[in-house]
Enzyme design. Sequence first.
Site, short mmCIF file in Angstrom:
data_model
loop_
_atom_site.label_atom_id
_atom_site.label_comp_id
_atom_site.label_asym_id
_atom_site.label_seq_id
_atom_site.Cartn_x
_atom_site.Cartn_y
_atom_site.Cartn_z
N ASP A 16 0.83 -1.22 0.00
CA ASP A 16 0.00 0.00 0.00
C ASP A 16 0.86 1.27 0.00
O ASP A 16 1.69 1.46 0.87
CB ASP A 16 -0.86 -0.05 1.27
N HIS A 69 -3.39 4.57 6.69
CA HIS A 69 -2.33 4.06 5.82
C HIS A 69 -0.94 4.27 6.41
O HIS A 69 -0.63 5.33 6.95
CB HIS A 69 -2.40 4.74 4.45
ZN LIG Z 1 -9.02 0.96 2.89
#
Ligand SMILES: [Zn+2]
Length: 570
Positions: A207, A380
């Site tokens: 990610d 994140h």
């Molecule tokens: Zn997500």
Amino acid sequence: MGVQISPWAHMIRQSNMRIIPLGGLGEVGRNMMLLEWQGKILICDMGFRLPEEDMPGIDYIVPNISCLKGKEKNILGIVFTHGHYDHIGAIPYLIEKIWHPNLRIFASPLTRGIILKREEDFSNLPKLEIEEVKDGSRIKLGPFKIEFFKINHNIPDNLGLFIETPVGNILHTSDFKFDQNPVNDLPTNFQRLKSLAKRKILLLLSDSTGAEEKGHSLSEKTIEKNLEEIFRQASGRIIAATFASLINRIQQIITLAEKYGRKVSLEGYSMKTNVEISKILGYIRSKKGTLINGREVLDYPDSRITILCTGAQGEGSAVLMRVAIKEHPFIRLKKGDSVILSSSVIPGNERTVQMLKDDILRQGAKVFHYKMMDIHAGGHAQQEELKEMIRIMRPKFFLPIHGQYSMLAAHAQAAKEMGCIAEKNVLVAENGQIINLSPKRIFLEKKTVASNYVMVDGLGIGDVGEIVLRDRHMLARDGMFVIVAVVDRKTGQVKGSPDIISRGFVYLRESKELLRETRKKVIEIVNRAAGSGGAVNWSYIKDEIRNKLGQFLFSKTKRRPMILPVIIEV
Ligand SMILES: [Zn+2]
């Protein structure tokens, strides 16, 4: 050479793995990826993204799956990482095109619940059977053996994928962050991650959404502290806007409301349904009596009210926007209100969010947003965590996923600087490119597949293209102008006076003179072209009306409305 299509040619002899991102690489949202080995296909996620600011009337953008045409039977299954709409949102729009009775679908309990609940709104679709998986579950789909592992994000039940394939092991992180103090969730299990790494990772897909942010993402605990500060100081109502899928944030706000003696009203359809599912599955807890409904907010003093709603991105149809522009049936902003925008702004929405904030402030309410306080930890991982992930997994090859190009590039750069992966083994790819993976090498094939936007407009999928969008721009900017002329078939002459319908161009009642001249011009054009008898070229006449009238209206008004000539022969 060069572009186009048939990535599947020679696939039978192909012994390498192909990875094809159809969305999410080069943008935030619309995540979808194909893994293909000898014609057998595994799909990972099917998300949508919100439209950009210059796409009037578009609801969502979904991945282009035209490269799967004719290969439907080869799709073995779909695995979902988590319940955010940028990972599951496109299902109702795409599933019909690829569904077959043997298609297997896997998701964690919460993700499954959210998908199925949403499916209820699309009664025409095939009934989906989704098999439940959780941390440690293993499944086998043809050449793909998938083991799911739990990883933190800002929604519970988020699963990363450890995929054993004939070329080697691929680890897909899902969206993730490392969190030692999560809300309603267990802290990151580094032991488990290390044990996966021991089995050797050929390719790490990680990610990148937070890759341009230095340091470490905030723990959900820190956010809770900052949110609490707002609750401690607020004397009036608290109106908190966030994504309906940020289940952790919703829980935090409910918990704080309870602590400070406030009721919570949920506003927005997706907010209500997500909370309902999460409560049933035990991911959201609230005391009896905390949640109240709709107009019940009017029964309590402002100091006892929290409104949890959708719309922190300035989405046009979401609750907060309707409140801000005074179109909500019973919520009006006032002095003393504290409005919390608790989600980071998705690239492309900055201007809309700015206008939303201005509107709220004009009405006397206070605005708290993530730039002023840490009330939104992205879910994140940021640079230090991303490096940590690479350090743990020690992959041979590395491909950043999920994010704008600049985020992918920053992530790749960070990986190279660490020095533990050979530079040539770090690849940046974008939607539609075909990543070819073998135990020895990773590279981009010369061919690409279509990955352009497919726009969803109401219930229509993909029927809005560039031309329709251009029309909408024109309509939005200068309005439209419809001229209906009735023409006598025998003489070719205009009968009576042409009708004019105009929207968003000029106020008709105040433009009588302009309209009179316009009618005169239309009659002239038609009579001149058609009046001489013989075959009449109506499309030529319509073009003439469009051009001549366009020039005329522009000379008078400096605007270029869309002109639609309608000619009726009688
Ligand atoms: Zn997500």
